[in-house]
Design a protein around this motif. Structure first.
Motif, mmCIF file in Angstrom:
data_model
loop_
_atom_site.group_PDB
_atom_site.id
_atom_site.type_symbol
_atom_site.label_atom_id
_atom_site.label_comp_id
_atom_site.label_asym_id
_atom_site.label_seq_id
_atom_site.Cartn_x
_atom_site.Cartn_y
_atom_site.Cartn_z
ATOM 1 N N LEU A 5 0.811 -1.206 0.000
ATOM 2 C CA LEU A 5 0.000 0.000 0.000
ATOM 3 C C LEU A 5 0.850 1.264 0.000
ATOM 4 O O LEU A 5 0.534 2.237 -0.686
ATOM 5 N N ILE A 6 1.930 1.272 0.786
ATOM 6 C CA ILE A 6 2.769 2.458 0.949
ATOM 7 C C ILE A 6 4.229 2.048 0.933
ATOM 8 O O ILE A 6 4.618 1.083 1.593
ATOM 9 N N ASP A 7 5.029 2.797 0.195
ATOM 10 C CA ASP A 7 6.461 2.540 0.141
ATOM 11 C C ASP A 7 7.092 2.793 1.499
ATOM 12 O O ASP A 7 6.711 3.721 2.222
ATOM 13 N N SER A 8 8.061 1.967 1.864
ATOM 14 C CA SER A 8 8.705 2.083 3.172
ATOM 15 C C SER A 8 9.381 3.437 3.350
ATOM 16 O O SER A 8 9.488 3.946 4.474
ATOM 17 N N SER A 9 9.838 4.056 2.253
ATOM 18 C CA SER A 9 10.483 5.368 2.357
ATOM 19 C C SER A 9 9.494 6.434 2.818
ATOM 20 O O SER A 9 9.856 7.368 3.537
ATOM 21 N N LEU A 10 8.217 6.290 2.427
ATOM 22 C CA LEU A 10 7.196 7.235 2.879
ATOM 23 C C LEU A 10 6.915 7.037 4.360
ATOM 24 O O LEU A 10 6.716 8.012 5.092
ATOM 25 N N GLN A 106 -4.666 3.407 1.737
ATOM 26 C CA GLN A 106 -3.421 4.112 2.028
ATOM 27 C C GLN A 106 -3.607 5.139 3.136
ATOM 28 O O GLN A 106 -2.787 5.248 4.046
ATOM 29 N N LEU A 107 -4.700 5.903 3.062
ATOM 30 C CA LEU A 107 -4.982 6.896 4.095
ATOM 31 C C LEU A 107 -5.186 6.238 5.453
ATOM 32 O O LEU A 107 -4.684 6.722 6.478
ATOM 33 N N ALA A 108 -5.926 5.131 5.462
ATOM 34 C CA ALA A 108 -6.165 4.412 6.719
ATOM 35 C C ALA A 108 -4.858 3.898 7.298
ATOM 36 O O ALA A 108 -4.646 3.946 8.523
ATOM 37 N N LEU A 109 -3.960 3.415 6.436
ATOM 38 C CA LEU A 109 -2.680 2.909 6.917
ATOM 39 C C LEU A 109 -1.822 4.031 7.475
ATOM 40 O O LEU A 109 -1.204 3.887 8.533
#
Length: 289
Positions: A5-10, A106-109
């Motif tokens: 869902l989201i890149d670890s860098s973010l 993504q927002l929830a995560l």
């Protein structure tokens, strides 16, 4: 699992942010939000005169030297917050490029991750079959994989109105974050109930750019994603003007309902990346800081 869902860098960039709220908690365990209860954290709150039985280690001897009276230091105890994240899994959310459903996850995560990092207690609520499903009582960053796995498994295929199920649960006082396109006749009833349950409410009105500013033209057949009913239409300028007026009324309705129940409201478009939404949208409106 969260990397789907989201890149670890973010996730690393999120370390500087936290969920912003004015909520003050009266009950709970040790966490990252201020409580009206007086405890033993390091943040000073107030004085009161010493009475027999008080911990003498909390006596302020500097105050005694000035006033010749014994005073006890009171401190503002930190409390964890209950963070409730409501995800509308209606079929209408599975639309757009990227899909609103992906952006909702993504927002929830992101919001769940920030809450877990702040030692808050996270609860996720979404559509079940004629009910509200949930993943509850997550606490600590070690639960981010469990959170991501649950979000990854949500199917946006429901035809029922999500908001009518919000009223089927009781919620501890806390923060409730709604992620939805708000295509609902029960939106007002849902936030009214959350307000009654002493929630500080955040409304993320998630829409696709096609819904915000359609660029269609010519003859076409529109299919309702939830009822699967079709309608033939000629997309003339007059029709687009009518749509624009209806859309403005829809947004104004959502804003007015949110204002009525003291919700933080923001419109989010899928034309922007999750990183831009976090650092340019949610921080600018004060939801994150």
């Amino acid at each position: 699992m969260e990397q789907k869902l989201i890149d670890s860098s973010l996730l690393k960039k999120l370390e500087s942010l936290k969920l912003n709220t004015t909520i003050t908690l009266n009950q709970g365990y040790g966490g990252g939000r201020k409580s009206k209860s007086k405890g033993s954290s390091v943040e000073f709150s107030d004085f009161r005169e010493y009475v027999p039985g008080d911990d003498f280690r909390k006596i302020d001897w500097n105050a005694y030297g000035r006033f010749q009276k014994l005073f006890i230091k009171l401190f503002m105890e930190e409390r964890e917050a209950n963070i409730n994240i409501f995800i509308d899994a209606s079929k209408s959310m599975d639309f757009g490029s990227p899909k609103k459903s992906t952006l909702a996850k993504q927002l929830a995560l992101v919001l769940g991750y920030l809450s877990l990092a702040n030692m808050d207690r996270v609860n996720i609520y979404t559509h079940g079959t004629n009910k509200l499903e949930s993943l509850e009582q997550l606490n600590g960053k070690n639960n981010v994989h469990r959170l991501a796995s649950y979000l990854d498994g949500i199917a946006f295929d429901k035809s029922e109105d999500f908001f009518k199920y919000i009223k089927t649960r009781a919620y501890k006082r806390g923060i409730s974050i709604i992620i939805s396109d708000l295509f609902s006749d029960n939106f007002q009833d849902g936030v009214k109930y959350l307000a009654f349950m002493n929630q500080s409410i955040v409304v993320l009105n998630l829409l696709s750019i096609e819904e915000i500013s359609p660029v269609y033209s010519g003859d076409m057949r529109l299919i309702d994603s939830e009822t699967e009913e079709g309608k033939d239409i000629s997309m003339t300028q007059s029709v687009l003007n009518s749509y624009e007026k209806t859309f403005k009324n829809f947004i104004n309705r959502n804003r007015e309902i949110s204002r009525k129940f003291s919700c933080q409201y923001t419109l989010i478009s899928n034309e922007f990346s999750i990183e831009s939404i976090i650092f340019d949208n949610l921080t600018n409106v004060g939801i994150l800081r």
